[in-house]
Design an enzyme around this catalytic site. Structure first.
Site, PDB file in Angstrom:
ATOM      1  N   ASP A  13       0.812  -1.229   0.000  1.00 53.89           N
ATOM      2  CA  ASP A  13       0.000   0.000   0.000  1.00 53.89           C
ATOM      3  C   ASP A  13       0.841   1.273   0.000  1.00 53.89           C
ATOM      4  O   ASP A  13       0.432   2.315   0.523  1.00 53.89           O
ATOM      5  CB  ASP A  13      -0.961   0.019   1.209  1.00 53.89           C
ATOM      6  CG  ASP A  13      -1.876  -1.179   1.213  1.00 53.89           C
ATOM      7  OD1 ASP A  13      -2.195  -1.678   0.124  1.00 53.89           O
ATOM      8  OD2 ASP A  13      -2.266  -1.618   2.313  1.00 53.89           O
ATOM      9  N   LYS A  16       1.826   2.173  -5.140  1.00 54.38           N
ATOM     10  CA  LYS A  16       2.362   1.645  -6.403  1.00 54.38           C
ATOM     11  C   LYS A  16       1.428   1.942  -7.579  1.00 54.38           C
ATOM     12  O   LYS A  16       1.861   2.359  -8.647  1.00 54.38           O
ATOM     13  CB  LYS A  16       2.570   0.119  -6.289  1.00 54.38           C
ATOM     14  CG  LYS A  16       3.544  -0.290  -5.205  1.00 54.38           C
ATOM     15  CD  LYS A  16       3.600  -1.788  -5.017  1.00 54.38           C
ATOM     16  CE  LYS A  16       2.374  -2.398  -4.405  1.00 54.38           C
ATOM     17  NZ  LYS A  16       2.080  -2.033  -3.004  1.00 54.38           N
ATOM     18  N   GLY A  40      -4.574  -4.230  -3.733  1.00 54.13           N
ATOM     19  CA  GLY A  40      -5.548  -3.181  -4.050  1.00 54.13           C
ATOM     20  C   GLY A  40      -4.746  -1.964  -4.452  1.00 54.13           C
ATOM     21  O   GLY A  40      -4.077  -1.370  -3.618  1.00 54.13           O
ATOM     22  N   HIS A  41      -4.732  -1.645  -5.728  1.00 58.08           N
ATOM     23  CA  HIS A  41      -3.918  -0.534  -6.234  1.00 58.08           C
ATOM     24  C   HIS A  41      -4.860   0.598  -6.633  1.00 58.08           C
ATOM     25  O   HIS A  41      -5.681   0.455  -7.540  1.00 58.08           O
ATOM     26  CB  HIS A  41      -3.071  -1.007  -7.425  1.00 58.08           C
ATOM     27  CG  HIS A  41      -2.038  -2.026  -7.025  1.00 58.08           C
ATOM     28  ND1 HIS A  41      -1.168  -2.604  -7.909  1.00 58.08           N
ATOM     29  CD2 HIS A  41      -1.725  -2.549  -5.812  1.00 58.08           C
ATOM     30  CE1 HIS A  41      -0.374  -3.445  -7.260  1.00 58.08           C
ATOM     31  NE2 HIS A  41      -0.701  -3.433  -5.988  1.00 58.08           N
ATOM     32  N   THR A 129      -5.823 -11.573   3.606  1.00 62.38           N
ATOM     33  CA  THR A 129      -6.970 -10.906   2.984  1.00 62.38           C
ATOM     34  C   THR A 129      -8.089 -11.917   2.678  1.00 62.38           C
ATOM     35  O   THR A 129      -9.140 -11.530   2.180  1.00 62.38           O
ATOM     36  CB  THR A 129      -6.560 -10.211   1.674  1.00 62.38           C
ATOM     37  OG1 THR A 129      -6.033 -11.213   0.785  1.00 62.38           O
ATOM     38  CG2 THR A 129      -5.493  -9.142   1.910  1.00 62.38           C
ATOM     39  N   GLN A 224       1.990  -6.004  -3.301  1.00 59.58           N
ATOM     40  CA  GLN A 224       2.436  -6.123  -1.906  1.00 59.58           C
ATOM     41  C   GLN A 224       3.714  -5.291  -1.705  1.00 59.58           C
ATOM     42  O   GLN A 224       3.924  -4.330  -2.416  1.00 59.58           O
ATOM     43  CB  GLN A 224       2.641  -7.589  -1.490  1.00 59.58           C
ATOM     44  CG  GLN A 224       1.346  -8.392  -1.329  1.00 59.58           C
ATOM     45  CD  GLN A 224       0.713  -8.813  -2.633  1.00 59.58           C
ATOM     46  OE1 GLN A 224       1.360  -9.443  -3.454  1.00 59.58           O
ATOM     47  NE2 GLN A 224      -0.539  -8.488  -2.827  1.00 59.58           N
ATOM     48  N   THR A 301      -9.635  -4.789   1.804  1.00 60.97           N
ATOM     49  CA  THR A 301     -10.468  -5.338   2.879  1.00 60.97           C
ATOM     50  C   THR A 301     -11.130  -4.259   3.729  1.00 60.97           C
ATOM     51  O   THR A 301     -11.968  -4.580   4.570  1.00 60.97           O
ATOM     52  CB  THR A 301      -9.609  -6.216   3.816  1.00 60.97           C
ATOM     53  OG1 THR A 301      -8.546  -5.401   4.330  1.00 60.97           O
ATOM     54  CG2 THR A 301      -9.024  -7.410   3.087  1.00 60.97           C
ATOM     55  N   GLY A 302     -10.717  -3.005   3.580  1.00 59.96           N
ATOM     56  CA  GLY A 302     -11.297  -1.922   4.378  1.00 59.96           C
ATOM     57  C   GLY A 302     -10.765  -1.878   5.808  1.00 59.96           C
ATOM     58  O   GLY A 302     -11.190  -1.037   6.595  1.00 59.96           O
TER      59      GLY A 302
HETATM   60  P1  GDP Z   1      -0.737   0.338  -3.549  1.00 61.42           P
HETATM   61  O1  GDP Z   1      -1.323  -0.934  -3.074  1.00 61.42           O
HETATM   62  O2  GDP Z   1       0.734   0.411  -3.315  1.00 61.42           O
HETATM   63  O3  GDP Z   1      -1.099   0.681  -4.968  1.00 61.42           O
HETATM   64  O4  GDP Z   1      -1.369   1.479  -2.620  1.00 61.42           O
HETATM   65  P2  GDP Z   1      -2.923   1.599  -2.199  1.00 61.42           P
HETATM   66  O5  GDP Z   1      -3.696   2.118  -3.342  1.00 61.42           O
HETATM   67  O6  GDP Z   1      -3.398   0.358  -1.544  1.00 61.42           O
HETATM   68  O7  GDP Z   1      -2.812   2.650  -1.014  1.00 61.42           O
HETATM   69  C1  GDP Z   1      -2.322   3.917  -1.203  1.00 61.42           C
HETATM   70  C2  GDP Z   1      -3.412   4.913  -0.784  1.00 61.42           C
HETATM   71  O8  GDP Z   1      -2.839   6.183  -0.652  1.00 61.42           O
HETATM   72  C3  GDP Z   1      -4.484   5.058  -1.824  1.00 61.42           C
HETATM   73  O9  GDP Z   1      -5.696   5.369  -1.186  1.00 61.42           O
HETATM   74  C4  GDP Z   1      -4.005   6.226  -2.669  1.00 61.42           C
HETATM   75  O10 GDP Z   1      -5.061   6.908  -3.326  1.00 61.42           O
HETATM   76  C5  GDP Z   1      -3.383   7.082  -1.611  1.00 61.42           C
HETATM   77  N1  GDP Z   1      -2.247   7.898  -2.029  1.00 61.42           N
HETATM   78  C6  GDP Z   1      -1.256   7.621  -2.924  1.00 61.42           C
HETATM   79  N2  GDP Z   1      -0.325   8.590  -2.929  1.00 61.42           N
HETATM   80  C7  GDP Z   1      -0.723   9.501  -2.023  1.00 61.42           C
HETATM   81  C8  GDP Z   1      -0.165  10.723  -1.551  1.00 61.42           C
HETATM   82  O11 GDP Z   1       0.904  11.172  -1.947  1.00 61.42           O
HETATM   83  N3  GDP Z   1      -0.863  11.385  -0.588  1.00 61.42           N
HETATM   84  C9  GDP Z   1      -2.038  10.931  -0.084  1.00 61.42           C
HETATM   85  N4  GDP Z   1      -2.647  11.655   0.850  1.00 61.42           N
HETATM   86  N5  GDP Z   1      -2.592   9.791  -0.510  1.00 61.42           N
HETATM   87  C10 GDP Z   1      -1.933   9.071  -1.457  1.00 61.42           C
HETATM   88  P1  IMO Z   2      -0.895  -4.165  -2.248  1.00 61.89           P
HETATM   89  O1  IMO Z   2      -0.456  -4.707  -3.590  1.00 61.89           O
HETATM   90  C1  IMO Z   2      -0.943  -4.554   2.081  1.00 61.89           C
HETATM   91  C2  IMO Z   2      -0.995  -8.606   3.707  1.00 61.89           C
HETATM   92  C3  IMO Z   2      -2.264  -9.070   4.408  1.00 61.89           C
HETATM   93  C4  IMO Z   2      -1.675 -10.052   5.401  1.00 61.89           C
HETATM   94  C5  IMO Z   2      -0.548 -10.699   4.596  1.00 61.89           C
HETATM   95  C6  IMO Z   2      -0.931 -12.016   3.938  1.00 61.89           C
HETATM   96  O2  IMO Z   2      -2.185  -3.455  -2.286  1.00 61.89           O
HETATM   97  O3  IMO Z   2       0.216  -3.388  -1.629  1.00 61.89           O
HETATM   98  P2  IMO Z   2      -2.495 -12.741   1.926  1.00 61.89           P
HETATM   99  O4  IMO Z   2      -3.874 -12.313   1.555  1.00 61.89           O
HETATM  100  O5  IMO Z   2      -1.462 -12.448   0.897  1.00 61.89           O
HETATM  101  O6  IMO Z   2      -2.457 -14.154   2.412  1.00 61.89           O
HETATM  102  O7  IMO Z   2      -2.133 -11.843   3.223  1.00 61.89           O
HETATM  103  O8  IMO Z   2      -0.180  -9.766   3.610  1.00 61.89           O
HETATM  104  N1  IMO Z   2      -1.218  -8.111   2.331  1.00 61.89           N
HETATM  105  C7  IMO Z   2      -1.155  -6.827   1.991  1.00 61.89           C
HETATM  106  N2  IMO Z   2      -0.979  -5.723   2.749  1.00 61.89           N
HETATM  107  N3  IMO Z   2      -1.051  -4.446   0.737  1.00 61.89           N
HETATM  108  C8  IMO Z   2      -1.198  -5.541  -0.038  1.00 61.89           C
HETATM  109  O9  IMO Z   2      -1.167  -5.490  -1.387  1.00 61.89           O
HETATM  110  C9  IMO Z   2      -1.302  -6.795   0.586  1.00 61.89           C
HETATM  111  N4  IMO Z   2      -1.482  -8.065   0.143  1.00 61.89           N
HETATM  112  C10 IMO Z   2      -1.415  -8.853   1.224  1.00 61.89           C
HETATM  113  O10 IMO Z   2      -2.902  -7.984   5.043  1.00 61.89           O
HETATM  114  O11 IMO Z   2      -1.092  -9.359   6.467  1.00 61.89           O
HETATM  115 MG    MG Z   3      -2.846  -1.623  -1.813  1.00 62.24          MG
END
Ligand code: GDP
Ligand code: IMO
Ligand code: MG
Length: 423
Positions: A13, A16, A40-41, A129, A224, A301-302
């Site tokens: 998270d 990416k 979740g991207h 998840t 991840q 997952t929220g």
């Molecule tokens: P990923 O899994 O690495 O693609 O990241 P996620 O999308 O799961 O989580 C990143 C969260 O941070 C998302 O809700 C994005 O919209 C948000 N986000 C990304 N870059 C920034 C930033 O520079 N500032 C803020 N406030 N939010 C960001």
């Molecule tokens: P993105 O790509 C954050 C975490 C889960 C759990 C562990 C194992 O959005 O960055 P799994 O479902 O793979 O068996 O879970 O890894 N996890 C993540 N945490 N971002 C993710 O993906 C994740 N994918 C799995 O919360 O701790």
């Molecule tokens: Mg994510």
């Protein structure tokens, strides 16, 4: 032509999805190399927000091809729903989306097995998840898995039946009570398989060899983060795939000597969702403020993400593991308004100062040693140029670049595509 790699340097998270979307216009192909719908991207642009789970984050750009590599595990139900959710965008999936025939399928009983395994662990659960990731990769390495290409042969249903039986026996052996409606799940699964069969199922390594030969630019997208890597993460609180740079080689069929830049993404602080150690975790008001300002709730997952200060010990470890050539610091805007910001520079374990990532990461035994920086008040979210940055933020960035011996090329100041500052 070389391949570049983009991956997360923390526990996922990091942002990416946002950065892949920002960089896509300079690439011809965006290729996901591992993970599955546990990811979740999030992408934000034109006041819209999209969360992608299986589809690579280049899908909104008109030209780029998006490839789901052999290292990915695909749940047809989640995948087809993702495609259906993108309908308003009139994306031509025949032109823009390729799927490796060697990617493995997540079948309904994988998800039930995941739930049974977690329920049986009680307090020691991973915090998965529950998307069936662990069981699907177990069947892959156990040589029992079903690959996407298998569904082109009608006899695949025999394989499916055998695997389902094995799973049902295993689920029973966990002796946990779970409620599920397998018939309903299967009806949906087989409906989605029919749709999947008609998409571009290809020999993806061949496609990528030819793309490289003809000079196309490829960006490999990780899911991840490095600290969730099956080998190098905080085992057993990890995911089941290789999230580090090596995963792009095995998950796409790209030779190591073809990789040029490795973009390492990190948040200006740290978050983790699910169980497992986290040495800089904050349990106080500062941690909950970070979660609130940063909107730190899992994209898949929220669940609320745990928050803490930036951990240089862990970050240096991940930069080494991946051979990072450029860093991207995300969510810098979230740190505005704190009196002081801190960076963990070493761990104290049993009265010893440790500055490498140890074998046993036990948060109860590790005390983080911090360097403090004066904070900044300015709102960064509308800034468009690094020249506007407050002095204290520059001090923070300069310190990191010096310690990490790697340039920070992008500073992200908000979730929107436009809130991205190149340095
Ligand atoms: P990923 O899994 O690495 O693609 O990241 P996620 O999308 O799961 O989580 C990143 C969260 O941070 C998302 O809700 C994005 O919209 C948000 N986000 C990304 N870059 C920034 C930033 O520079 N500032 C803020 N406030 N939010 C960001
Ligand atoms: P993105 O790509 C954050 C975490 C889960 C759990 C562990 C194992 O959005 O960055 P799994 O479902 O793979 O068996 O879970 O890894 N996890 C993540 N945490 N971002 C993710 O993906 C994740 N994918 C799995 O919360 O701790
Ligand atoms: Mg994510």
């Amino acid at each position: 032509m070389a391949v570049d790699l983009l991956l997360g340097l923390q526990w996922g998270d990091e942002g990416k999805g946002k950065i892949v979307d920002v960089l896509t216009h300079t690439y011809d192909i965006i290729a996901r190399f591992q993970g599955g719908p546990n990811a979740g991207h999030t992408l934000e642009f034109d006041k819209n927000k999209h969360v992608l789970h299986t589809i690579p984050s280049g899908i909104f750009h008109p030209k780029s091809v998006n490839l789901i590599g052999n290292g990915v595990v695909i749940d047809p139900i989640i995948f087809i729903k993702e495609i259906e959710n993108l309908r308003p965008y009139n994306i031509d999936f025949n032109e823009k989306l390729m799927i490796s025939k060697k990617a493995h399928l997540i079948i309904p009983t994988h998800r039930i097995l995941d739930a049974a395994s977690e329920a049986s662990k009680g307090m020691a659960k991973i915090g998965s998840t529950l998307k069936g990731i662990g069981p699907a990769y177990m069947d892959k390495t156990g040589r029992n898995g079903i690959r996407v290409g298998d569904i082109l042969d009608p006899s695949w249903k025999e394989k499916y039946k055998r695997l389902k039986k094995k799973h049902l026996d295993l689920i029973k052996s966990y002796k946990v009570s779970l409620e599920f409606n397998l018939e309903e799940l299967e009806n949906n699964f087989f409906r989605c398989i029919e749709i999947l069969r008609n998409l571009n199922l290809i020999n993806s390594e061949k496609y990528l060899f030819e793309a490289q030969k003809s000079g196309l630019k490829i960006l490999a997208e990780g899911a991840q983060g490095s600290l969730l890597d099956i080998d190098f993460g905080t085992y057993p609180f990890v995911t089941s795939s290789t999230t580090t740079a090596a995963g792009a080689c095995t998950g796409l069929g790209i030779a190591p000597n073809k990789i040029k830049d490795v973009f390492g993404i990190f948040k200006a602080y740290t978050t983790r969702v699910g169980g497992g150690p986290f040495p800089t975790e904050l349990f106080d008001k500062i941690g909950s403020t970070m979660a609130n300002i940063g909107n730190e709730y899992g994209s898949t997952t929220g669940r609320t993400r745990r928050c803490g200060w930036l951990d240089l010990v862990a970050l240096k470890y991940c930069i080494n593991l991946n051979g990072v050539t450029q860093l991207m610091m995300m969510k810098s805007d979230v740190l505005s308004g704190f009196d002081k910001v801190k960076i963990c520079t070493a761990y104290q374990i049993d009265n010893r100062k440790v500055n490498y990532f140890p074998y046993n990461i036990d948060s109860n035994k590790i005390k983080a040693i911090y360097k403090e920086f004066p904070g900044w008040e300015e709102d960064l979210s509308s800034m468009t140029n690094a020249k506007e940055f407050p002095e204290n933020l520059n001090n923070y960035i300069n310190y990191l670049e010096k310690e990490l011996e790697t340039p920070i090329k992008i500073v992200s100041v908000g979730p929107d595509r436009k809130q991205t500052i190149f340095r």
